[in-house]
Design an enzyme around this catalytic site. Structure first.
Site, short mmCIF file in Angstrom:
data_model
loop_
_atom_site.label_atom_id
_atom_site.label_comp_id
_atom_site.label_asym_id
_atom_site.label_seq_id
_atom_site.Cartn_x
_atom_site.Cartn_y
_atom_site.Cartn_z
N LYS A 76 27.32 73.33 36.48
CA LYS A 76 28.42 72.64 37.16
C LYS A 76 27.89 71.59 38.14
O LYS A 76 28.53 70.55 38.36
CB LYS A 76 29.33 73.66 37.86
CG LYS A 76 30.13 74.54 36.89
CD LYS A 76 31.07 73.71 36.01
CE LYS A 76 32.00 74.59 35.18
NZ LYS A 76 32.91 73.79 34.33
N SER A 120 32.98 72.96 39.62
CA SER A 120 33.25 74.15 40.42
C SER A 120 32.56 74.05 41.77
O SER A 120 31.48 73.45 41.89
CB SER A 120 32.73 75.38 39.66
OG SER A 120 32.73 76.50 40.51
N TYR A 146 25.48 79.03 35.52
CA TYR A 146 26.78 78.37 35.72
C TYR A 146 26.70 77.36 36.87
O TYR A 146 27.17 76.23 36.75
CB TYR A 146 27.84 79.44 35.99
CG TYR A 146 29.25 78.94 36.14
CD1 TYR A 146 30.00 78.54 35.04
CD2 TYR A 146 29.85 78.85 37.41
CE1 TYR A 146 31.31 78.09 35.19
CE2 TYR A 146 31.15 78.41 37.57
CZ TYR A 146 31.88 78.03 36.45
OH TYR A 146 33.17 77.58 36.61
#
Ligand code: NDP
Length: 246
Positions: free
Chosen positions: A161, A144, A157
């Site tokens: 990533k 991401s 997160y």
């Protein structure tokens, strides 16, 4: 899109919905045999399999929690039992547990890392043991933009990533000698269940920062991922499909 001459065996983690569904359908439409992995949405995965079969290819569902090494190993063993090989692994399964860092619990941190980073590590290990014997294989990790930029409320997160980008580059370096290609794709903001879970404020900002003023399209990302899996000479690269300029 022409059908691949020899049907390949493709494992898509988190293939029951969202981007994973679009990827499974894309590979299926081009004649590849698809393993649709899922965690809990059995019906969604079964529908994807039906749709792949309706498009003229073969597909099976396979429940496995990517956080669990035993379940991951069993998934890959069952694919080899059934189809004898693994040509493409798409590490797509992912989750968010958004909360500001000062309130983030260890569980919020660990569950996201286990799914988004340890899961792909287990899958890469299991798949590359098979691909090494074949002397060929493609691994595509879905990461991401947030892993590069960071985003408030997503420390867990973002870190997972970013870690996946490092894992991609390190694996590409180690596995190139076995003719295994490892790349990562940043698909851009997608209107999936995960995409829908972010605040309106973040959604508006993402669209504003996108030079085309729109969100990304799972079908287009799936097409890119399919095409990448047909390349012979690309490894260790990070492809940004997001029109937010870094
Ligand atoms: P969704 O939430 O729509 O789907 C997530 C998928 O992951 C589901 O199939 C789910 O299975 C599966 N999954 C979750 N946990 C596990 C697990 N432990 N084991 C196996 N499967 C699991 O997500 P998206 O389609 O939006 O996202 C797909 C990928 O793209 C993710 O890696 C995400 O981080 C990344 N991404 C998404 C963006 C977006 O805007 N949506 C932007 C950038 C990257 P089940 O249905 O059974 O629960």
């Amino acid at each position: 899109m022409t059908r691949t001459e020899i049907p390949r065996v493709v494992v898509v983690t988190g293939g029951s919905r969202g981007l994973g569904r679009a990827i499974a359908l894309r590979f299926g439409r081009t004649g590849d045999r698809v393993v649709v992995n899922y965690l809990s949405h059995e019906q969604g995965a079964a529908q994807v399999v039906k749709d792949v079969i309706a498009s003229g290819s073969q597909a099976v569902t396979c429940r496995a929690d990517v956080k669990n090494r035993g379940e991951v190993d069993a998934l890959f063993a069952s694919v080899v039992d059934q189809w004898g090989r693994i040509d493409v692994l798409v590490n797509n399964a992912g989750i968010t547990r958004d909360v500001l860092m000062l309130r983030m619990t260890e569980e919020d941190w660990d569950s996201v890392h286990q799914t988004n980073l340890t899961g792909p590590f287990y899958c890469i290990q299991a798949a590359s043991r098979i691909m090494e014997k074949q002397q060929s294989g493609h691994i595509i990790n879905i990461t991401s933009l947030v892993g590069v930029q960071g985003r408030e409320g997503q420390a867990n997160y973002s870190a997972s990533k970013a870690g996946l980008i490092g894992l991609t580059k390190a694996s590409a370096r180690e596995l190139g000698r076995f003719n295994i290609q490892v790349n990562a794709v940043l698909p851009g903001y997608l209107p999936t269940e995960m995409g829908g879970s972010v605040s309106k404020q973040v959604r508006d900002r993402v669209t504003r920062e996108n030079v085309l003023g729109r969100v990304s399209d799972p079908e287009e990302a799936a097409l890119f991922i399919y095409l990448l899996s047909t390349m012979k000479n690309i490894s260790g690269q990070i492809f940004n499909l997001d029109s937010r300029i870094l």
